[in-house]
Design an enzyme around this catalytic site. Structure first.
Site, PDB file in Angstrom:
ATOM      1  N   GLU A  39       0.854  -1.195   0.000  1.00 60.50           N
ATOM      2  CA  GLU A  39       0.000   0.000   0.000  1.00 60.50           C
ATOM      3  C   GLU A  39       0.887   1.241   0.000  1.00 60.50           C
ATOM      4  O   GLU A  39       1.830   1.345   0.791  1.00 60.50           O
ATOM      5  CB  GLU A  39      -0.915   0.001   1.221  1.00 60.50           C
ATOM      6  CG  GLU A  39      -1.682   1.288   1.456  1.00 60.50           C
ATOM      7  CD  GLU A  39      -2.535   1.710   0.267  1.00 60.50           C
ATOM      8  OE1 GLU A  39      -2.495   2.909  -0.077  1.00 60.50           O
ATOM      9  OE2 GLU A  39      -3.236   0.847  -0.304  1.00 60.50           O
ATOM     10  N   GLY A  44      -7.010   0.942   4.103  1.00 61.01           N
ATOM     11  CA  GLY A  44      -8.433   1.258   3.982  1.00 61.01           C
ATOM     12  C   GLY A  44      -8.783   1.902   2.666  1.00 61.01           C
ATOM     13  O   GLY A  44      -9.951   1.977   2.299  1.00 61.01           O
ATOM     14  N   CYS A  47     -12.130   4.328   0.221  1.00 60.28           N
ATOM     15  CA  CYS A  47     -13.392   4.149   0.951  1.00 60.28           C
ATOM     16  C   CYS A  47     -13.275   4.610   2.397  1.00 60.28           C
ATOM     17  O   CYS A  47     -14.054   5.441   2.866  1.00 60.28           O
ATOM     18  CB  CYS A  47     -13.816   2.691   0.899  1.00 60.28           C
ATOM     19  SG  CYS A  47     -15.317   2.345   1.826  1.00 60.28           S
ATOM     20  N   HIS A 466     -43.540  -4.494  14.548  1.00 59.12           N
ATOM     21  CA  HIS A 466     -44.297  -3.248  14.449  1.00 59.12           C
ATOM     22  C   HIS A 466     -44.003  -2.377  15.677  1.00 59.12           C
ATOM     23  O   HIS A 466     -43.918  -2.886  16.793  1.00 59.12           O
ATOM     24  CB  HIS A 466     -45.798  -3.539  14.404  1.00 59.12           C
ATOM     25  CG  HIS A 466     -46.649  -2.304  14.406  1.00 59.12           C
ATOM     26  ND1 HIS A 466     -46.826  -1.540  13.275  1.00 59.12           N
ATOM     27  CD2 HIS A 466     -47.347  -1.693  15.404  1.00 59.12           C
ATOM     28  CE1 HIS A 466     -47.614  -0.512  13.582  1.00 59.12           C
ATOM     29  NE2 HIS A 466     -47.936  -0.584  14.871  1.00 59.12           N
TER      30      HIS A 466
END
Length: 490
Positions: A39, A44, A47, A466
């Site tokens: 990297e 990460g 994003c 509900h």
């Protein structure tokens, strides 16, 4: 210490630590493969650092402030003060927590982490250049490689991001002060999400869009509540224009937009009546945000040295097992093509790792959801009604409006609906579209229904708590069957 021509080896090389890359690396580690993850910027990827996570953090924070200041009908009177520095600090804390977690998870799963920029030397070797003076580079040999380098914002001619008043989405998520005014070029999901953020912070927002409506690719009935809510926030729109140039104007800038010879259209939507008032526009603002889409980051990899082919837009073509044209080199996430979605990249990364480990894994996009975090949100999965018809299905459609939902009314947010598309013969759920509160969460139930081959009856006879928003999903299925209780049946 200067690193010389050190050569090391690995079973699986993953280039890029965004959601696609780190998922691939972690899954490969779980499968007892020797994994190296390279990297160059931050774990990460876009994003976590510059996209999904920071934007949703700011959307949430500005929603809280806006709702608190506009709740008179609930008997709440408030005038919230926004501390932008505090808001940005909170957003950064969220990002740091998640990116730090990614790094820890990689290490815990035996992934070797290597900081630097990888370029292919040949089909089994990369050179990794380390940033920093005197850090040098090293050679890494691999048996399999997974390219997960992601995407970046597209620049348009004359609007380079290194010019101070011109910003991209990354910079828009890190401003130190709230602009008095902002022109946003592009009414796709990035432009519309950030338009809402800054309008709620008090910025005068104007959106320029070359097509004739917002959110190209989405049906008009999904876009309509979003456009209305944007109008209510005071966001101004100009459709059928392309930004052509800008010039300094006092303390701000003047953006010039031109109408193409033939105004673009996205399929003759009902918004076309708003398009193209004049041949050109001049708009003054403090900042201009360019949000016209993203392009793959593949040009930095020297893929030609490995024989990996890309299309004319730079995307790496892959098969159902995430393989490129070079069998042992895989591509996942944004660099592998549309849709550019973090969860799609994560799924592809997992598949790539499993294929390398010899497992019978393959990519299935049938139940791939998508969400737009505008106000209200949009969530979609599977086929739309028109897509199902074109695929040869005899369809039945059920729809339930949130204005008939008790829970939606108690939140003060009852715009929108749930729409379910099913096969009329067997009742199998083929797709769904939701616009309204928590659409990004509600769409998951219908994605699961498609994945499991569930029918309208399965959804309709599943008892839903509900009062909840999810009851709208149940009632939409009942509506398709002709026996919804809380809305008129078709």
């Amino acid at each position: 210490m200067v690193v010389g021509d050190v050569t090391t080896g690995t079973d699986v090389l993953v280039i890029g630590a965004g959601p696609a890359g780190y998922t691939a690396a972690i899954r490969a580690g779980q499968l007892d493969l020797d994994v190296t993850l390279v990297e160059k910027d931050a774990y990460g990827g876009t994003c976590l650092n510059d996209g999904c996570i920071p934007s949703k953090a700011l959307i949430t924070a500005t929603d809280v402030a806006h709702e608190a200041g506009n709740a008179e009908e609930m008997g709440i009177h408030a005038d919230p003060a926004v501390d932008l520095a505090g808001m940005m600090g909170w957003k950064d804390d969220v990002v740091d927590q998640l990116t730090g977690g990614v790094e820890k998870l990689c290490k815990a799963n035996g992934v070797n982490l290597l900081e630097g920029t990888a370029t292919f030397a040949d089909e089994n070797t990369v050179r990794v250049s380390h940033s920093g003076e005197g850090q040098g580079s090293e050679t890494l040999e691999f048996e399999h490689a997974i390219v997960a380098t992601g995407s970046r914002p597209i620049e348009i001619p004359g609007f380079e991001y290194d010019d101070e008043p011109v910003i991209d989405s990354t910079q828009a998520l890190a401003l130190e002060s709230v602009p008095d005014s902002m022109v946003i070029v592009g009414a796709g999901y990035i432009g519309m999400e950030l338009a809402g953020v800054y309008a709620k912070l008090g910025t005068d927002v104007t959106v320029i869009e070359m097509l004739d409506s917002i959110l190209p690719g989405y049906d008009d009935d999904l876009k309509r509540p979003v456009k209305q809510r944007a109008n209510d926030l005071g966001i101004e729109f100009h459709f059928g224009y392309a930004a052509s140039e800008w010039e300094q104007q006092g303390d701000g800038i003047r953006v010039v937009a031109e109408a193409p010879d033939e105004a673009a259209a996205d399929g003759g939507s009902e918004a076309s009546a708003e398009a193209v008032e004049d041949d050109s526009l001049e708009l003054d603002a403090e900042k201009v945000l360019v949000a016209v889409g993203r392009e793959p980051v593949s040009d930095t990899l020297e893929l030609e040295n490995a024989g990996v082919e890309t299309d004319d837009r730079g995307f790496i073509g892959t098969d159902s097992r995430a393989r490129s044209n070079v069998e042992h080199i895989f591509a996942v996430g944004d660099v592998a093509g549309e849709p550019m979605l973090a969860h799609k990249g994560s799924m592809e990364g997992q598949v790539a790792a499993e294929v390398i480990a010899g497992e019978p894994s393959a990519i299935d996009y049938q139940a791939m959801p998508a969400a737009v975090f505008t106000e209200p949100e949009i969530g979609t999965v599977g086929m739309s009604e028109s897509e199902a018809d074109e695929a040869g299905f005899e369809t039945v459609v059920g729809k339930f409006p949130f204005r008939a939902s008790g829970r939606a009314l108690t939140t003060g947010d009852s715009d929108g609906f749930v729409k379910i598309v099913a096969d009329d013969d067997q009742g199998y759920v083929l797709g769904a579209q939701i616009v309204g509160p928590e659409a990004s969460e509600l769409i998951a139930e219908l994605g699961l229904a498609i994945e499991l081959g569930a029918t309208l009856e399965d959804v309709a006879t599943t008892v839903h708590t509900h009062p909840t928003l999810s009851e709208a999903v149940m009632e939409a299925a009942e509506n398709a069957l002709g026996h919804a209780i809380h809305t008129l049946n078709r």
